[in-house]
Scaffold this active site. Structure first.
Site, short mmCIF file in Angstrom:
data_model
loop_
_atom_site.label_atom_id
_atom_site.label_comp_id
_atom_site.label_asym_id
_atom_site.label_seq_id
_atom_site.Cartn_x
_atom_site.Cartn_y
_atom_site.Cartn_z
N ASP A 1 7.84 2.69 5.43
CA ASP A 1 7.62 1.24 5.47
C ASP A 1 8.97 0.61 5.82
OD1 ASP A 1 6.45 -1.40 5.07
OD2 ASP A 1 4.99 -0.42 3.78
N HIS B 1 4.15 -2.37 9.66
CA HIS B 1 4.97 -1.92 8.53
C HIS B 1 5.99 -0.87 8.97
CE1 HIS B 1 3.28 -3.87 4.94
NE2 HIS B 1 2.10 -3.81 5.52
N GLU C 1 -2.21 -4.64 7.93
CA GLU C 1 -1.34 -5.80 8.08
C GLU C 1 -0.40 -5.76 9.28
OE1 GLU C 1 -0.65 -7.37 3.62
OE2 GLU C 1 0.38 -5.48 4.01
N GLU D 1 7.73 -3.00 -4.87
CA GLU D 1 8.74 -4.01 -4.51
C GLU D 1 9.57 -4.43 -5.73
OE1 GLU D 1 5.62 -4.10 -3.42
OE2 GLU D 1 5.51 -4.89 -1.38
#
Ligand code: ACM
Length: 548
Positions: free
Chosen positions: A182, A259, A315, A457
């Site tokens: 990522d 990503h 995404e 995260e």
């Protein structure tokens, strides 16, 4: 519920004249998690001291990491027999039958995995005096029972992952999904593309938010500020073998086409603009992209024997595609003006590549639009309507909706917890999840599995990972194995409390302190009078269209 018709196994508890009083049942089942599908509790125990006589018609198939040492202590004089046999007609390789009476412990299973699951039950049942007399007929409700750990946003050592595998196996999970690539860093050694680990596996800023807001910089391993890391192929092979010995398949995820900021910085020629530090997506019209992805996947398949290879697919913003001559040429060739069709083409091509190598693609639910082979696994992370669509295409569906299965959400009153991504998903909510509950019965039966996802995260340390995973993962273990057709949160919570206590005392883990859970803020349950009610709302920054 998929596959296993547990009732296909004749359940002979009554023939064993089990008493099964409520209190005997409670004492015996209090340590069991997940709860077996069918179980009767008898009187007495099979004592585990003094050795046993083994009778096996399945060779050493029953011998596995979880086999207790007492079961290996042969004693020809012993009156106690441990017997292993093949379970015929089982509808899942993980099914097993366990019968324990005072002088005999018998396990039948169709495969090594079945024996593993049986031993895990025996270990949970065993008390100081021995194994209580029980009759268990068990099989998983779902074929895929997984946890995803994001090792990108923060990087965690292999030994830590092994410890999670140990515990996952105790609760009969069978998939560890590793989110390996990522924007925040590439985490797997790829021999053909050394820049992935030389130049974008480390970052100079540890705090994720600060890193994100300051241009997402990377640095080399030698930089004194270097934070992050990667796994060598040998380390990953070792983890894969360790997990396999415990009945868990490690499923790697390599993100595409989005990503991928880190790849576009290490190899900018794979992006549409060739400018490092500006792109998140692969150029989907360039031959170089397909060569790169296929070469990477070849090394991934070499390290991970998993039938399932996850290619992300979620995404992708595809911002540069409309102005990219190569993407536009490919779209003309495909007869489309929609960038979504170009993404579908890329994923379809990767699916075919994996199929040619005997593997199957897994992707987040954005991959539904692609033309993939039947039995491609779609991991639904958004609404159930995506599961319905995927089933219509003939895909396998693993459910991991954000509202129930995202373990990066708060699990207790947010003001008392370390920062999380947001949301509120306490144990009760996870346990209350009914996979496919709003799908028609015929579709619900086709669901392949459930999975909890831990994005990291805001989770920088191993003890925080453990705190977010456990005990909420226990609820998913219970749903995934038992099916929990009849929910009883109070009863489940009491077993979860026992496990939380055991995880910290015996396993040295750092589960969330469920005993002292504060729970929902009362004002979130009932509207209270406040100044915001009826006030005009202005957005300083418009909300993201992707998340209305
Ligand atoms: C995801 O949460 N973007 C799969």
């Amino acid at each position: 519920m998929t596959g296993t018709n547990i009732l296909a196994m004749p359940f002979l508890a009554c023939a064993m004249a089990f008493a099964g009083t409520a209190s005997a049942q409670d004492r015996t089942t209090g340590n069991l998690l997940p709860k077996p599908r069918q179980m009767a509790v008898g009187k007495g125990v099979f004592t585990t001291t003094g050795g046993v006589k083994t009778v096996s018609t399945v060779g050493d198939m029953a011998d596995c990491t979880f086999m207790p040492s007492w079961a290996r202590q042969e004693n020809a004089q012993s009156a106690k027999v441990v017997s292993y046999a093949r379970l015929e007609g089982a509808s899942s390789p993980e099914a097993y039958r366990l019968r324990v009476v005072a002088d005999t412990l018998e396990i039948k299973a169709p495969s090594k995995e079945g024996f593993m699951r049986a031993w895990q039950t025996v270990n949970q049942l065993q008390g100081k005096k021995g194994v209580p007399c029980v009759d268990v007929a068990d099989a998983p409700a779902y074929k895929w029972r997984g946890l995803m750990i994001d090792v990108v946003r923060h990087f965690f050592p292999i030994d830590f992952l092994k410890r999670q595998v140990d515990v996952m196996a105790q609760y009969k999970f069978n998939r560890l999904h590793l989110h390996l690539t990522d924007a925040e860093g590439w985490r797997m050694e790829i021999k053909r593309y050394p820049r992935l680990t030389d130049s974008v596996a480390y970052r100079p800023i540890e705090d994720w938010r600060t890193w994100y807001d300051t241009g997402k910089p990377y640095c080399s391993k030698d930089d004194p500020r270097a934070y992050g890391g990667y796994y060598t192929q040998d380390q990953l092979r070792d983890l894969v073998a360790y997990a396999a010995e415990r009945g868990i398949t490690v499923v790697p995820e390599i993100e595409m086409p989005g990503h991928s900021n880190e790849v576009m910085t290490a190899y900018p020629e794979l992006s549409c603009t060739h400018e490092p530090h500006t792109q998140a997506d692969y150029c989907a019209g360039s031959i170089a992209t397909y060569d790169f992805l296929e070469n990477v996947l070849k090394e991934v398949m070499d390290v991970f024997p998993s039938h399932y290879i996850h290619v992300g697919g979620d995404e992708a913003a595809k911002k540069a595609w409309p102005a990219c001559p190569l993407c536009q040429a490919k779209m003309r060739e495909l007869g489309t003006t929609n960038v979504e069709d170009l993404q579908a083409y890329l994923i379809t091509r990767m699916g075919q590549f994996l199929n040619e190598h005997g593997r199957q693609l897994v992707g987040w639910d954005e991959v539904i639009a692609s033309d993939l082979s039947k039995n491609t696994t779609v991991m639904v992370w958004r609404g159930t309507n995506r599961a319905h669509e995927a089933i219509k295409h003939g895909y396998d569906v693993v459910l991991s909706p954000g509202a129930y299965c995202y373990l990066d959400h708060y699990q207790d009153a947010p003001q008392l917890q370390r920062p999380a991504i947001g949301g509120y998903v306490p144990l009760e909510k996870v346990y209350g999840y009914v996979p496919g509950g709003d799908l028609p019965e015929a579709e619900r039966k086709l669901i392949t599995g459930v999975q909890g996802n831990l994005w990291t995260e805001h989770i920088a340390t191993t003890d925080h990972v453990e705190q977010m995973l456990w005990p909420r993962a226990l609820a998913l273990a219970e749903i995934g194995w038992n099916g929990t057709e009849k929910k009883d949160y109070k009863e489940f919570r009491s077993r979860a409390l026992t496990q939380v206590e055991r995880l910290s005392r015996e396993e040295g883990m750092h589960p969330f302190d469920l005993k002292h859970e504060v729970g929902q803020r009362p004002e979130s349950l009932k509207q209270v009078k406040n100044k915001a009610i009826g006030a005009k709302i202005t957005y300083n920054k418009p909300y993201s269209k992707a998340y209305p």
